[in-house]
Design a protein around this motif. Structure first.
Motif, PDB file in Angstrom:
ATOM      1  N   GLY A   1      -9.890 -11.702   1.586  1.00  0.00           N
ATOM      2  CA  GLY A   1     -10.979 -10.600   2.017  1.00  0.00           C
ATOM      3  C   GLY A   1     -11.498 -10.411   3.176  1.00  0.00           C
ATOM      4  O   GLY A   1     -12.446 -10.162   2.912  1.00  0.00           O
ATOM      5  N   HIS A   2     -10.086  -9.745   3.283  1.00  0.00           N
ATOM      6  CA  HIS A   2     -10.563  -9.387   4.749  1.00  0.00           C
ATOM      7  C   HIS A   2     -10.604  -7.152   4.326  1.00  0.00           C
ATOM      8  O   HIS A   2     -10.852  -6.819   3.817  1.00  0.00           O
ATOM      9  CB  HIS A   2      -9.227  -8.655   5.851  1.00  0.00           C
ATOM     10  N   ASN A   3     -11.783  -6.585   5.705  1.00  0.00           N
ATOM     11  CA  ASN A   3     -11.890  -5.148   5.420  1.00  0.00           C
ATOM     12  C   ASN A   3     -11.029  -4.486   5.909  1.00  0.00           C
ATOM     13  O   ASN A   3     -10.617  -4.693   6.943  1.00  0.00           O
ATOM     14  CB  ASN A   3     -13.190  -5.227   6.268  1.00  0.00           C
ATOM     15  N   THR A   4     -10.751  -3.639   4.975  1.00  0.00           N
ATOM     16  CA  THR A   4      -8.903  -2.849   4.942  1.00  0.00           C
ATOM     17  C   THR A   4      -9.250  -1.692   3.628  1.00  0.00           C
ATOM     18  O   THR A   4      -9.720  -1.956   3.533  1.00  0.00           O
ATOM     19  CB  THR A   4      -7.467  -4.216   4.876  1.00  0.00           C
ATOM     20  N   ASN A   5      -8.540  -0.824   4.573  1.00  0.00           N
ATOM     21  CA  ASN A   5      -8.466  -0.011   3.581  1.00  0.00           C
ATOM     22  C   ASN A   5      -7.227   0.055   2.202  1.00  0.00           C
ATOM     23  O   ASN A   5      -6.156  -0.018   2.488  1.00  0.00           O
ATOM     24  CB  ASN A   5      -7.820   1.327   4.903  1.00  0.00           C
TER      25      ASN A   5
ATOM     26  N   PHE B   1     -10.824  -5.187  -9.752  1.00  0.00           N
ATOM     27  CA  PHE B   1     -12.056  -6.511  -9.548  1.00  0.00           C
ATOM     28  C   PHE B   1     -12.836  -7.488  -8.102  1.00  0.00           C
ATOM     29  O   PHE B   1     -12.986  -8.302  -8.336  1.00  0.00           O
ATOM     30  CB  PHE B   1     -11.073  -7.717 -10.154  1.00  0.00           C
ATOM     31  N   LYS B   2     -12.033  -6.215  -7.303  1.00  0.00           N
ATOM     32  CA  LYS B   2     -13.108  -6.264  -6.111  1.00  0.00           C
ATOM     33  C   LYS B   2     -14.581  -6.082  -6.344  1.00  0.00           C
ATOM     34  O   LYS B   2     -14.987  -5.358  -6.712  1.00  0.00           O
ATOM     35  CB  LYS B   2     -12.330  -6.098  -5.121  1.00  0.00           C
TER      36      LYS B   2
ATOM     37  N   TYR C   1      -2.173  -8.413   0.755  1.00  0.00           N
ATOM     38  CA  TYR C   1      -2.081  -9.768   1.600  1.00  0.00           C
ATOM     39  C   TYR C   1      -4.309  -9.655   2.262  1.00  0.00           C
ATOM     40  O   TYR C   1      -4.342 -11.025   1.886  1.00  0.00           O
ATOM     41  CB  TYR C   1      -1.821 -10.514   2.451  1.00  0.00           C
ATOM     42  N   ASN C   2      -4.498  -8.909   3.127  1.00  0.00           N
ATOM     43  CA  ASN C   2      -5.890  -8.528   3.294  1.00  0.00           C
ATOM     44  C   ASN C   2      -6.613  -8.655   2.549  1.00  0.00           C
ATOM     45  O   ASN C   2      -7.570  -9.100   2.168  1.00  0.00           O
ATOM     46  CB  ASN C   2      -5.937  -7.492   4.398  1.00  0.00           C
TER      47      ASN C   2
END
Length: 90
Positions: free
Chosen positions: A36-40, A89-90, A31-32
């Motif tokens: 588009g949230h910055n996540t590990n 694809f990010k 979900y993060n």
């Protein structure tokens, strides 16, 4: 058809609840990333290995007609595929 004992019913319920908990474990990260949230982000190699294992487990579950594992591995296949796509694809 045999009626299930109380222990079998509890064991079956525990299996379904365990499946829900395990399959929910990747939802926050997915979900993060989706938002588009910055996540590990887990490494692609790890996701690929988990995805491959799930595919093999799914094949086994289908051949044994085990609905708990068919459901669990089907959900796992979908979520790992989505996570893999988001990583690639990010």
């Amino acid at each position: 058809m045999k009626s299930k004992t109380k222990a079998q019913k509890i064991g079956n319920l525990a299996g379904w609840l365990g499946m829900i908990l395990i399959q929910s474990s990747t939802l926050p990260v997915t979900y993060n990333i989706w938002q588009g949230h910055n996540t590990n982000i887990p490494p692609l190699s790890m996701v690929l290995l988990v995805w491959s294992g799930i595919v093999l487990y799914l094949i086994r579950a289908i051949t044994q007609r085990d609905m708990l594992h068919i459901t669990s591995n089907g959900i796992g296949f979908f979520t790992q595929t989505a996570l893999m796509a988001l990583i690639i694809f990010k």
